[in-house]
Enzyme design. Structure first.
Site, PDB file in Angstrom:
ATOM      1  N   GLY A 106       0.201 -22.141   6.759  1.00 16.61           N
ATOM      2  CA  GLY A 106       0.696 -22.778   7.975  1.00 16.61           C
ATOM      3  C   GLY A 106       1.357 -24.102   7.657  1.00 16.61           C
ATOM      4  N   GLU A 107       1.278 -25.037   8.599  1.00 20.34           N
ATOM      5  CA  GLU A 107       1.815 -26.402   8.479  1.00 20.34           C
ATOM      6  C   GLU A 107       3.338 -26.461   8.536  1.00 20.34           C
ATOM      7  OE1 GLU A 107       0.582 -28.133   4.785  1.00 20.34           O
ATOM      8  OE2 GLU A 107      -1.550 -27.964   5.197  1.00 20.34           O
ATOM      9  N   GLY A 108       4.025 -25.320   8.415  1.00 15.54           N
ATOM     10  CA  GLY A 108       5.468 -25.330   8.194  1.00 15.54           C
ATOM     11  C   GLY A 108       5.801 -25.209   6.721  1.00 15.54           C
TER      12      GLY A 108
END
Length: 346
Positions: free
Chosen positions: A311-313
């Protein structure tokens, strides 16, 4: 709440598409030899309305929020990890922070609804709707007003950002549960097919998560429309991403989508305005099992498949250079005519 949903027109433009394809085919290479990169060139050209698209000031925005459902043990990590990771982003220590520095991406963290008070500082936007959503097993994760506030805030925030690219990221312990619930309800799929291990659940924890999410779906049988499902299942960071995506699509920005949770925001936005998908580039297929089903629902062909589930980008940041390369090749690569290279014989 529907007044927060702008009309997103289709980008369909046969003439531009033909000019783009002719430009791609004229490059000094065999036809189609750049494979998926050629489709990416087409998409970027159509989004930006140009045969020579230029990506300007890409904005990597990580939307963060807490989830009331997390208290029921649907994640391998405690809820405090949400605010702790926000601090890590701001300190430059997270994977997405490293990748943003590597690629010169402007990284902004948006507090959409974290159960923590952050000191103001550069790189942080404080847009907290509330300190976390409600427990969706007891009541809707958001009230109608909270959902509308999050959508509106997402649109307003995006409108203040420069550039023509939105790169989506997120953080929120429990948000794979929200994404799974949105997929199950909006795609009418069995919840067991939509639940994954998230942050690393073992088999017993996965079974418990599946059971709890099944109960949440049963608790909200009336939540059938995209906005009703978003309100029932949360979270604030997902709702704010939906607003940002709608605004980015309205402004004809490229939307670079990360993994399972960011894709759930795209699913909601696309069910509201289908032409949103014409503005999206999907960075990767994550290792979260239901992301494949999500991508099928979105008719998306991701650029990468690296088994990521952070995740997180982070996956979107890894894919970013492919977008830059596609534009540079389209603009800078010589044609057969300009290079004086003989074309293939017919």
């Amino acid at each position: 709440m529907t007044d927060l949903i702008p009309h997103i027109p289709s980008l369909h433009d046969d003439a531009l598409a033909q000019r783009l394809q002719a430009r791609i085919d004229s490059k000094t290479k065999p036809l189609g030899s750049l494979g998926q990169l050629e489709a990416l060139m087409q998409r970027l050209g159509l989004i930006l309305g140009s045969e020579t698209p230029l990506l300007k000031q890409p904005q990597l925005m990580v939307f963060a929020g807490d989830h009331g459902l997390a208290a029921r043990g649907v994640s391998a990590f405690p809820p405090d990890v949400t605010w702790q990771m926000v601090e890590n982003f701001l300190a430059g220590g997270a994977a997405v922070s490293v990748l943003a520095r590597q690629h010169g991406l402007a990284l902004t963290v948006v507090d959409a609804g974290v159960r923590h008070d952050f000191a103001p500082r550069p790189g942080l936007i404080q847009a907290k709707v509330a300190p976390g959503t409600a427990d969706a097993l007891e009541q809707p994760a958001m009230t109608a007003d909270q959902c509308a506030t999050a959508l509106g805030a997402g649109r307003e925030l995006l409108a203040t950002q420069p550039g023509n690219v939105l790169i989506l990221g997120e953080m929120g312990i429990g948000n794979t549960s929200s994404a799974a619930l949105l997929l199950a309800r909006l795609a009418d799929l069995p919840i067991a097919d939509c639940v994954g291990r998230g942050t690393g659940l073992d088999n017993a924890q996965l079974a418990r998560k599946t059971e709890i999410l099944g109960q949440v779906l049963a608790r909200h049988p009336q939540a059938r429309s995209p906005l009703e499902a978003l309100q029932a299942f949360g979270g604030f960071e997902i709702a704010m991403m939906v607003g940002a995506v709608l605004q980015a699509a309205l402004e004809r920005r490229v939307i670079l989508v990360d993994g399972f949770i960011t894709s759930s925001a795209i699913l909601v936005a696309a069910r509201l305005q289908p032409a949103v998908l014409e503005r999206c580039v999907f960075a990767h297929r994550s290792n979260e099992q239901a992301h494949r089903l999500m991508l099928e629902q979105l008719q998306a062909q991701p650029l990468l498949d690296l088994g990521l589930r952070l995740g997180e980008g982070s996956g979107a940041a890894l894919a970013w250079p492919l977008l830059e390369s596609a534009c540079r090749i389209l603009v800078e690569m010589a044609s057969f005519a300009s290079a004086g290279v003989s074309e293939r014989q017919s």
